[in-house]
Write an enzyme that holds these catalytic residues in place. Structure first.
Site, PDB file in Angstrom:
ATOM      1  N   CYS A 118     -20.838  34.783 -16.396  1.00 58.00           N
ATOM      2  CA  CYS A 118     -21.700  33.679 -16.850  1.00 58.00           C
ATOM      3  C   CYS A 118     -22.965  34.246 -17.493  1.00 58.00           C
ATOM      4  CB  CYS A 118     -22.006  32.698 -15.738  1.00 58.00           C
ATOM      5  SG  CYS A 118     -22.325  33.484 -14.178  1.00 58.00           S
TER       6      CYS A 118
ATOM      7  N   GLU B  32     -24.594  26.298  -9.753  1.00 57.58           N
ATOM      8  CA  GLU B  32     -24.771  27.355 -10.760  1.00 57.58           C
ATOM      9  C   GLU B  32     -23.730  27.152 -11.838  1.00 57.58           C
ATOM     10  OE1 GLU B  32     -26.920  29.744 -10.995  1.00 57.58           O
ATOM     11  OE2 GLU B  32     -27.915  29.459  -9.063  1.00 57.58           O
TER      12      GLU B  32
ATOM     13  N   GLU C 251     -19.885  27.129 -24.477  1.00 56.81           N
ATOM     14  CA  GLU C 251     -19.524  28.327 -23.712  1.00 56.81           C
ATOM     15  C   GLU C 251     -18.060  28.675 -23.975  1.00 56.81           C
ATOM     16  OE1 GLU C 251     -20.528  30.015 -19.287  1.00 56.81           O
ATOM     17  OE2 GLU C 251     -19.948  27.931 -19.512  1.00 56.81           O
TER      18      GLU C 251
END
Ligand SMILES: Cc1cc2nc3c(=O)[nH]c(=O)nc-3n(C[C@H](O)[C@H](O)[C@H](O)COP(=O)(O)OP(=O)(O)OC[C@H]3O[C@@H](n4cnc5c(N)ncnc54)[C@H](O)[C@@H]3O)c2cc1C
Length: 1003
Positions: A787, A753, A883
């Site tokens: 996230c 993930e 990110e």
């Protein structure tokens, strides 16, 4: 029948008689509104569509948009009105401008039925008319939901303006009854407390009071000078306690202590109502000056029920309508019996509730001029008239405001008028008999569910529709609205703080192992404070751990799944017991706000119980097909040794989720927490030890990812790697696991993930009240370090200016600070490295786009980053593609939905996404077209709940696994099928069982 009931019936019949003498329908304005309401009451689907259409209408400006929405909401009607509506829509399409305006005009007419005026000047016409009818007023300012301090300050100024205007315009007005006039000032203002402070947080009533009191004092002073009355309305349960406390605090102050013209609402549908009222009375007696209470049943019944169900909370409202009615009567008695302390106002349209108050007052010998009835503007006109004729004091609650902000108010009133259980519908639409309408609610309750009309039997049972055994009930969140929960959290923080700085060993094969080196986990709000020193594992410890796990695997893999499930459930029970302590530790170690920390512990408990639940569904070998003479059973074997590599942002939940999935499926585990949250990892180890995990089955191995972690990823004896973290590390693991090492038994499985660059799209017709609040939460909640957080906001051009204005004001109002304080939304980022990297991105952003907003007032000590918003962001800019993992939001303007979706989908990631819209067609498009593992419509894009929102992305966000979903465990096992020919000499049993016992023999 008792004397009181006889008197209630007598009075009720008298009211009905007077009502019938002036036959005016409930929906006093005939025409469009009446037809719509009639249709709504006959057809639930139509009602839902109508209310949704009304809700969006005010935000639509072009005729074509109005007609388009009309078509989308009503075109698929399958009822008898379908042809009518279709014809209407067809006609409207031909002349959209005219039809659009016509519809708007008609709906505005509906709104005008409930909204007494657009502004203070406008409302005076209505108030004068009512005065001539002997009806008083209280005025309420309608507004959009307040999302920022700027909006809250505007509301406060509007209140002052309204007061001035009313004071001026009503000079010389006298009391309609001319008796006990000192109790009932002519000018009466109802104030919505939540509209005065945008950051009200149930966990922090003290903060609410600190901010609300200074805004209210000038309003109260002016009201007192003008001889006016001020009432505090009560809204949702989350703010009820703070509102009560604020009322008591302000009116105990010397300045206001002797002012009698203040009141507050008590909602009879709340189970707390009686206690609250008794507390108020005690306070009132101690204060020594009378005050007022408006008793109502409560306007947020559906909302409270939905919210408590979603969060697993005890429902604060009664679930059966007669219970609310009975509570109203009980509270009526308390109010009347204490009339020397409190002035009562009864806010109801229900003739039974009204007649009961009248009869009881009579019985208690209270003059009818000493209390009043209050009814809403535009509703139950004939009842008001009847009450005036009977010589009672009547006051009308008059909302003032524009159509758009008034829409949510209008929808609430429409719902009330058409509610199955409401009095108005029963009397004026369904013609229920007077006798039935005047029944004692206590009798209806005593008679059981069948005695009442449309009584809901049990609303706490969320699982009624689902097959038994196939449902999972999530652990409830802690509801910080309760003072005892606030106290427990404060105590936990105080208890944990002195324990910080301890040393924690590794745990290998059930043994505590100390090493030369330690990792210091620090408090990001106060970097000088060490939360704990954790032994750091190197390569030798990693080798020991693999051996221990490998040795333990033999036995653990052959332990029955039921034993493994119970281990998880015991761990969940221990977490439950230590819940506040664990949350407190998260506040210190990773800088989570109270509710965020609690959410993480809740999720960890959910993972334990959910995976145990799922394991029981797949644990036993299952027959593949019924075939005569042969039986084939499919079942699962664990893969072997699992390496768990977890991040710090959900320090308990993610670590626990991956670990428990591996354990429950029979794998043994090496658990590597993130260095920044290694103490919480040690707690998880402690919990599993207490729960009875056998030595070697779970090994706690914090250490450097690049050294010890990488070594284990490559290890021939590690069969499975479950990783959650950055894309950079994830891809390295994925690649490395693809290489087969000498002596390796299994093809390594990677459950991976990674991050996201999640977009939220705001459509042109979105409800900004919701979109702004939810986007702010998605982008800045936990400092943007989830996230799932929103980091790109795409706004349709048409709504861009208003959305941006509200967004920036809302960001400016956020509470930033040390999350030890309750009610903080934005705390520190995790460590110095993250701090530097985010600040670096902010610098990049300044070059790439426009810095539209940045908070200036963040604490100096600690790793605080001011919430930051960039506009004019090119979708290909670095800040829009990479990110950042911090409170930085890039805003992009889109021409239309095509472009918005193209931008949203134009990244390498596919984790979460959000879409705000009120167009059914656009919502369908978003459901189909947005490329993300979790797509959220009209809500925040964070906060996935185990079992409800299986979580995880694809593309560069992950391997398509879904934590907390039904398929998750399958990734930790290998499937196996055993087939036996069960025919002997041509004979075979007719039936073969669907399941059989596990294959638990030696391997
Ligand atoms: C002047 C005035 C001021 C008001 N101010 C406020 C305020 O500040 N805050 C606020 O919340 N409301 C306020 N209200 C709204 C009020 O709560 C609703 O209008 C009122 O609940 C409708 O009640 P009723 O007695 O007129 O009708 P009824 O039809 O007798 O009662 C309907 C009410 O019963 C309750 N109910 C419905 N179904 C159920 C069920 N299954 N189980 C249990 N209870 C159920 C709900 O409260 C619903 O509104 C005010 C109303 C008036 C008239």
């Amino acid at each position: 029948m008792g004397a009181l009931q006889t008197e209630i019936e007598r009075r009720g019949e008298r009211i009905f008689d007077l009502v019938d003498r002036h036959p005016e329908s409930l929906f006093s304005k005939a025409g469009f509104y009446q037809r719509m309401m009639a249709l709504s009451m006959r057809d639930e689907h139509f009602k839902v569509q109508l209310f949704r259409f009304v809700d969006v209408l005010a935000s639509l400006h072009r005729g074509t948009d109005i007609v388009q929405h009309l078509d989308e909401y009503f075109a698929d009607m399958r009822n008898g009105y379908a042809p009518l509506i279709r014809t209407g829509v067809r006609a409207a399409k031909i002349v959209p401008w005219v039809s659009g305006q016509l519809l708007r005009w008609n709906v505005s007419g509906m709104a005008r039925q409930f909204i007494a005026g657009r502004n203070p000047k406008d409302v005076m016409k209505m108030l004068r008319k009512r005065r001539s009818q002997g009806i008083g007023f209280t005025v309420d300012l309608l507004g959009e939901a307040v999302v920022s301090e700027q909006e809250a300050n505007e509301y406060a100024s509007r209140c002052l303006e309204l007061l001035e205007h009313l004071g001026r315009e009503t000079r010389g007005w006298t009391d309609p009854l001319g008796k006990n006039t000192e109790l009932f000032p002519v000018v009466n203002l109802s104030v919505k407390i939540s509209a005065l402070y945008s950051q009200m947080n149930p966990a922090d009533p003290a903060d609410a009071i600190v901010h609300l009191a200074p805004k209210l004092r000038p309003i109260l002073r002016r009201a007192r000078d003008l001889g006016a009355f001020v009432n505090f309305d009560v809204e949702s349960y989350a703010h009820k306690n703070a509102t009560l406390e604020l009322f008591r605090t302000l009116f105990t102050e010397t300045e206001f202590r002797d002012w009698p013209h203040v009141g507050i609402v008590i909602q009879a549908y709340l189970r707390d109502a009686e206690n609250d009222l008794l507390d108020l009375l005690e306070w009132g007696r101690a204060r020594g000056t009378r005050f007022a209470v408006r008793l109502v049943k409560g306007a947020y019944w559906d909302f409270e029920k939905i919210k408590s169900r979603q969060n697993g909370w005890a429902c604060p409202v009664f679930l059966q309508k007669p219970e609310s009615d009975l509570s109203f009567e009980l509270l009526t008695r308390i109010l009347l019996e204490n009339q020397s302390t409190v002035t009562a106002a009864f806010g109801s349209h229900n003739v039974r509730s009204i007649a009961h108050a009248q009869a009881l007052a009579e019985q208690l010998g209270i003059d009818r001029s000493r209390f009043e009835f209050q009814l809403l503007y535009g509703m139950a006109g004939p009842v008001k008239r009847a009450l005036v004729e009977m010589g009672y004091r009547v006051r009308e609650y008059c909302p003032v405001g524009e159509l758009l902000p008034g829409m949510s108010y209008l929808v609430r009133r429409l719902l009330e008028n058409t509610s199955n259980e409401g009095f108005l519908r029963a009397k004026f639409s369904e013609n229920v008999s007077e006798e039935e309408l005047l029944r004692d609610p206590a009798d209806i309750i005593a008679q059981g569910p069948n005695g009442a009309r449309h009584v809901e039997v049990s609303a706490d049972d969320a699982s009624l529709d689902a097959p038994p055994g196939d449902t999972y009930q999530n652990a409830p969140l802690v509801n910080f609205v309760y003072e005892q929960n606030q106290d427990r959290m404060r105590e936990a923080l105080a208890h944990v703080r002195p324990q910080l700085g301890q040393k924690y060993p590794l745990v290998i094969n059930g043994e505590r192992v100390w090493t030369d080196k330690t990792i210091a986990s620090i408090n990001p709000s106060s970097p000088d404070d060490v939360v704990g020193h954790v032994a750091e594992a190197g390569i030798p410890e990693a080798e020991r751990a693999v051996k221990a796990a490998r040795d333990a695997f033999e036995k653990w893999s052959r332990t029955s799944f039921e034993t493994r499930c119970r281990l998880l459930e015991r761990a969940a029970d221990i977490m439950h017991r230590r819940r506040f302590e664990l949350s407190a530790l998260e506040v210190f170690e990773v800088g989570k706000a109270w509710a965020e920390a609690d959410g993480d512990i809740r999720e960890a408990m959910d993972f334990c119980r959910f995976y145990a639940h799922e394991m029981r569904l797949i644990g036993r070998p299952r027959l593949t097909q019924h075939v005569l003479g042969e039986e084939s059973y499919q079942h699962y074997w664990p893969r072997g040794v699992a390496m768990i590599i977890a991040p710090w942002n959900f320090p308990m939940a993610i670590l626990c989720g991956m670990t428990t999935a591996a354990l429950v499926t029979g794998n043994t585990v090496i658990m590597k927490p993130a260095e920044q949250s290694a103490v919480i990892g040690a707690m998880l180890m402690e919990i599993f030890e207490e729960a009875g995990v056998p030595p070697g089955v779970l090994n706690y191995l914090p250490g450097k990812g690049s050294v010890m972690g990488a070594h284990l990823v490559d290890h021939k004896d590690v069969d499975l790697i479950a990783f959650t973290g950055s894309r950079e590390v994830g891809l390295r693991i994925w690649e490395s696991a693809g290489k087969t090492r000498e002596g390796q038994r299994e093809l390594k499985r990677v459950i991976c993930e990674m991050g996201g660059k999640n977009a939220v799209v705001i459509d042109a017709d979105a409800d900004l009240d919701e979109a702004i609040v939810d986007t702010i939460y998605s982008a800045f909640g936990y400092q943007g370090q989830k996230c799932s957080a929103c980091s790109r906001l795409i706004i349709l051009e048409e709504i861009y200016p208003r959305a941006m204005e509200r967004l920036m004001n809302a960001a400016a109002s956020l509470r930033v600070g040390n999350p030890e304080e309750p009610g903080i939304t934005v705390g520190p980022v995790i460590d110095g490295k993250a701090h530097k990297s985010i600040l670096n991105y902010i610098e990049i952003g300044k070059n790439e786009s426009r810095l539209a907003f940045q908070r200036g007032d963040v604490p100096e000590k600690g790793f605080f980053i001011p919430p930051t918003i960039f506009t004019n962001v090119d979708p290909k800019a670095k800040i829009a593609c990479e990110e950042i993992f911090g409170p930085v939001l890039s805003v992009i303007k889109a021409r239309d939905l095509d472009e918005a979706f193209e931008i949203a989908n134009g990244t390498e990631f596919a984790l979460t996404a959000g879409f705000f819209s009120r167009s059914p067609a656009n919502i369908e498009r978003a459901k189909a077209e947005i490329v993300a593992g979790n797509v959220y419509i009209n809500r925040s894009c964070t906060g996935a709940v185990v079992g409800r929102h299986p979580f995880g992305g694809f593309k560069m966000s992950g391997g398509g696994t879904k934590a907390g979903g039904a398929d998750y465990l399958l990734q930790f096992v290998v499937p196996r099928v055993v087939t036996e020919n069960i025919t002997r000499h041509g004979f075979a049993p007719e039936t073969t069982p669907q399941y059989r016992d596990e294959f638990l023999g030696p391997r």
